[in-house]
Structure formats: structure tokens, C-alpha cells
Design a protein around this motif. Sequence first.
Motif, PDB file in Angstrom:
ATOM      1  N   MET A  72       0.829  -1.209   0.000  1.00 33.74           N
ATOM      2  CA  MET A  72       0.000   0.000   0.000  1.00 33.74           C
ATOM      3  C   MET A  72       0.867   1.265   0.000  1.00 33.74           C
ATOM      4  O   MET A  72       0.637   2.195  -0.788  1.00 33.74           O
ATOM      5  N   LEU A  73       1.874   1.290   0.868  1.00 32.44           N
ATOM      6  CA  LEU A  73       2.750   2.455   0.951  1.00 32.44           C
ATOM      7  C   LEU A  73       3.473   2.670  -0.379  1.00 32.44           C
ATOM      8  O   LEU A  73       3.545   3.791  -0.898  1.00 32.44           O
ATOM      9  N   THR A 110       2.599   1.613  -3.367  1.00 32.24           N
ATOM     10  CA  THR A 110       1.647   2.009  -4.406  1.00 32.24           C
ATOM     11  C   THR A 110       1.323   3.498  -4.277  1.00 32.24           C
ATOM     12  O   THR A 110       1.247   4.226  -5.266  1.00 32.24           O
ATOM     13  N   TYR A 111       1.175   3.943  -3.031  1.00 32.48           N
ATOM     14  CA  TYR A 111       0.858   5.349  -2.765  1.00 32.48           C
ATOM     15  C   TYR A 111       1.980   6.269  -3.271  1.00 32.48           C
ATOM     16  O   TYR A 111       1.724   7.238  -3.984  1.00 32.48           O
ATOM     17  N   VAL A 112       3.233   5.945  -2.899  1.00 31.24           N
ATOM     18  CA  VAL A 112       4.326   6.864  -3.252  1.00 31.24           C
ATOM     19  C   VAL A 112       4.655   6.840  -4.738  1.00 31.24           C
ATOM     20  O   VAL A 112       5.343   7.731  -5.234  1.00 31.24           O
ATOM     21  N   SER A 134       2.084   6.710  -6.919  1.00 29.94           N
ATOM     22  CA  SER A 134       0.847   7.108  -7.603  1.00 29.94           C
ATOM     23  C   SER A 134       0.892   8.575  -8.007  1.00 29.94           C
ATOM     24  O   SER A 134       1.654   9.371  -7.447  1.00 29.94           O
ATOM     25  N   GLY A 155       0.637  12.317  -8.415  1.00 30.35           N
ATOM     26  CA  GLY A 155       0.469  13.367  -7.412  1.00 30.35           C
ATOM     27  C   GLY A 155       1.386  13.194  -6.211  1.00 30.35           C
ATOM     28  O   GLY A 155       1.591  14.138  -5.450  1.00 30.35           O
ATOM     29  N   TYR A 156       1.927  12.016  -6.016  1.00 28.53           N
ATOM     30  CA  TYR A 156       2.783  11.766  -4.851  1.00 28.53           C
ATOM     31  C   TYR A 156       4.178  11.309  -5.253  1.00 28.53           C
ATOM     32  O   TYR A 156       5.089  11.279  -4.448  1.00 28.53           O
ATOM     33  N   ALA A 216       6.966  14.043  -4.841  1.00 34.29           N
ATOM     34  CA  ALA A 216       7.171  14.476  -3.459  1.00 34.29           C
ATOM     35  C   ALA A 216       7.777  13.378  -2.593  1.00 34.29           C
ATOM     36  O   ALA A 216       8.497  13.662  -1.636  1.00 34.29           O
ATOM     37  N   PHE A 217       7.489  12.136  -2.917  1.00 35.94           N
ATOM     38  CA  PHE A 217       8.000  11.049  -2.081  1.00 35.94           C
ATOM     39  C   PHE A 217       9.047  10.198  -2.798  1.00 35.94           C
ATOM     40  O   PHE A 217      10.203  10.158  -2.398  1.00 35.94           O
ATOM     41  N   LEU A 220      10.538  10.229  -5.985  1.00 35.80           N
ATOM     42  CA  LEU A 220      11.640  10.912  -6.655  1.00 35.80           C
ATOM     43  C   LEU A 220      12.541  11.605  -5.632  1.00 35.80           C
ATOM     44  O   LEU A 220      13.764  11.541  -5.712  1.00 35.80           O
TER      45      LEU A 220
END
Lengths: 503, 100
Positions: A375-376, A378-380, A382, A384-385, A388-389, A391
Amino acid sequence: MAADLLDRSALTLRDDVAVGRVSAVEVCQACLARAQAANVALNGFNLIAAERALARAEQIDRQRAAGEPLGPLAGVPIALKDNLSVRGMRTTASSRILEGYVPPYDATVVRRLEDAGAVILGKTNCDEFAMGSSNENSAFGPVRNPWALDRTPGGSSGGSAAAVAARCVPIALGSDTGGSVRQPGAFCGVVGLKPTYGRVSRYGLLAFASSLDQIGPLTRTAADAALVLSVIAGADPADATTSREPVPDFGAALTGEVTGLRIGVPRAFVGADPPSGAGAVTTGLDEGVRRAFEQALGDLERAGASVVEIALPHAQYAIPVYYLVATAEASSNLARYDGVKYGYRSTGTKDQNLQTMYSRTRDEGFGAEVKRRIMLGTYVLSAGYYDAFYLKAQQVRTLLRRDYDRAFEHVDVVAMPTSPTPAFRLGEKTDDPLQMYLADVFTVSAPLAGLPAISVPCGFSDGLPVGLQLTGRLFDESTLLRTADAYERLTNWHTQAPPLPPH
Amino acid sequence: MSSVLTIADVERIAALAQLELTDEEKQLFTRQLADILAYAQQVQAIDTSGVPATAHVHAGQRTERADEPQRSLSVADAVANAPDPAPDAGLFRVPRVIGG
């Protein structure tokens, strides 16, 4: 006799078998008996392959009787972390999702070990897909630390470390992504080596984070780590990330000499708590760990090394960088587990559509920590994120590499404790994943920079083993092994054995 | 950027990751992932202007080989581990892809 056999190093056993002081079958039987007895209390093995191991040992004895040449590990029992593929041997990565899976091929390290005459005793318990620092994320239950049964052996290669410490085997393989060989090595009082990225083929290792994963040995001496690394290292056409860097004879590097060696210590980092973000907890350095670490530096200085203070300004960010990078890669690597080609499939999905089968299989097949990391990750990754996370973490990874490049202009190795604390209690951190991640503060930097690192026993804190961690230049495992071996000649921490169950 | 993660965010990520989470898991992960992301946000304060990203650390080496067929798994070995194989046809069986 049997107990004495179990204390011998791989090098000694290999020589004993070669000259006929003991047979490979006797060694194998002694290790099997110990492994079966110890497993009741420790749960270190997912599988003990007694028949296969004995057949293999008999073959070594026949080769010797026939005067055939024997390999450098002939007759030496070894345990493999259960994320390494052995053809025909159940391999689970301690996950339900690989239920029933039997690899149709050998990992390259497995082929190299068996070609060298090693006898595979079984598969060791680990955190599911090597994700964890306590071996509590296993579908087969936690492993217990042989030094204190209410403590974790560390993770994720907890079963391998416990098996070596409890004298079930002289050597084992683990895999290290963020500390998974070194930290359990430290917690169980054995040597753990993470080689340079690209040094050892990962073909046949069930992937977790492909820019970080490395296979490494857990042993009771640095000399045995050198022996195992010499066997498993080197380029492999089946793994494009392996390096063609020449593989030296690591055993020949063990001169016992550290005169002139420059040891860098990042004091500001080692002494400091990691920075606390919102809701974060701090990881204090245990007083017993600090004392053992300083004592080890003093021992090495008296033997002729010099200790120099260095700065690794970005090491304090290694934990967030690691957990952003590793989980992103994990979310991609673990997409392959879908209930189609192998392993577990959710029952009762025959009348559902494919999508439901996938997502139900994955929810039922993966444990909580693996799902959390998918989950983490996939989030980073995705929309929009990503910048910020993910890259950002990759850019800070570059800054961390530069820190080490600068340090290695002045020093030959970097020393830190392997873990800020000795083995913690089972259940102590399971409700708070962030707290568990922070325990990796000293081990995550080396893999992010691709560097080799070793943990060697350097004392005790309240009766629990402490590890000294040394990080080296790219492909300079020789200096790490030489320093660890020299340290072993100065001290007897590596010869300490935990209380063993009745044999 | 908001550090607050909602249940809806977790549901969206779970769908992307092909995970059918239970309600309990959604609650738990919302809280835990929010904690972890709040901690990880500290990297955003670091000045990385002009710093290239490191995706991996292996030295740029060519690992190509001649484009010639090599031995690979037999079809029988490839389907042997499948939860629902059709070995005679040499296929993996899956539930219907469309509808259902």
C-alpha cells in the motif's frame, strides 16, 4: 563428540571431512539432530530436509572414498533462508501466498553451494518476503532468540541467524535489503555479511526490493563468511545486475593485520536520535550497546588501527528514504502474486470475475506487513505523490552516496553499532510499524549506497549479544573481512554460545 | 501537501494494488500509513535541486547476450505449480475476465 562437532567452523569441518577425521554423514546427522531438537523451542526452520541432506552427505563420502576432488564446502551443512529457490524443495518466503509452491529451478547461489559440496539441511523461517526486523511477520509464527526465548532473533533472516547461533549449522544464507542479515546476526551473536550490490547473483531469490536486495552469509567466524562469499560471488548471466568485478580469494585477505587501518565513526549520527517527524518516536542508543561499541573501537586502536570522526550528514534521513524506495519496489515486485501461475488462490472465486479473484487472493494470501508495504509503495508511486516522495527519496539517496564517497576519501571502513539496541521482546513493536522501522537506523544506509557491510559480535548488553557494524568501499569486502577477522583474534565474543536445548 | 490520509485514499490505493481489504484493515492502514507518511515527509525539507536520482547503484555495464534461443522451463514444469492448471492443454485456467 556430537557437541564438539557442532561447535566447529565450516573451514574446520571441511578439512576434517577431507582428511577423513569425520564423515560427511556424521556431521550431517549431528546437525540434523540439533536442528530438530532446537526447532521445538526456536521455530527457526520452515523445513528440515533430512533425507535429501543425508543422501547428499553420503554422496560426498563416496566421492572422497573414490579419491575424487572435493569442493571447498564438501560435507559442510548449510541452512537457506526460505526465500531462496531450491528445485524440488518447498519454498514459501514464509508467506501463505506461496502455499504449495515447489520451485522448478535452483537459485544460482544454491547451484554454486552444491557444486562446492555443501549439504543443504533445510529452509529457515524469516519475515514474510523478507519484510520485517523481528521475524514476527511469518505465516509460520515467530522465531525465538536462542539467547532469550522471549526475545526476537531479529529479522528478516531470523531463522538463519538463530540456526547458526544455536549450532544447528555452521553457516547459513540470508538476504539483506535494509539490514536483514546484519541485524539478526547482531541479535543472535553471529557474523552477518551483506556483500556489495552486484557481488552475488539474486537469480532464484524471491525479490523484495531489486535495487537493494543482496544475498549474504551468516556464520560464526569472519573466516567462514569469507569462505562462503568466495563460493557464491561472481558474475551470472542469469542476473543482469551482477558485476564482472573479479572475485578475490577472500580467505587470503585474512592477515590478522589492522595496523594503519583508518576507521571512520559518524559520531554525530551514532550518538543522536533520528529526527522526529510528526508523531514520530526516537530511537535512543542503548547504554550497553554504546559501551560495547566504544570498547571494540578501543580494541582495534590498540591493535594499530586509527579511529577518525567523520560526518554522514544524510544518514539521519536513511530510514524514510529506505522505506519509500523499498516499498515502491516491493509494490511492483509483488504484483506477480495473483493466484494464476503458482501458489495460493482464494477458494470460492470460480464464479467471480478475474479481478475479484486477484484482489481476494492477495488479501487472504499476504500478511499485514506485506500489505502495508504494498500500500505504501503504491501510494508513493501514484500520480500526485511520485515527485514528493519517491523521486525525492531517490535524490536524497544520491546525497547519502556522496556522503560515503567523501568519507572513504579519508577512511577505509565506517564503524557503527549494527542496531541501537540488543534484541527486543517479541510483541514489543508489532502494534507500531514505524517504531519497528526505526530499529533499522544503522543498517539501511549501506544498501542504499550499494556498499558492503558486516556485523561481528562485540559484546553483550544485559546478557544479549551486540554487533559491531563495519561498512566498506564498493567491492571491498576483503577489508571488512580482514578487520572482522582481526577483531575476532583480539576478542572471544564470537565464540560465545547461547544456552542450548538438551541434545 | 496534506499529511492526512483518509479511508477513501486507502480504498483508492487498495484498488490500484489489487487488494480487497476488510473494513478493519482499512481503518488500521489509514492510521498506520498516515503515521509513516508523516514521518517520511521530512525528506521534503531537504534541498535536492540539481541532484540526480539514484534508482540503483550498479555501474553502467552492458549485460547483453547474443539473441539466440536458450533452454527454458518446459510447459509441463511451468503449469505444474498452478492452482488451477489445464496440463493437457498446457494452460493456466482463470475465472472469466469480462462480466460475471
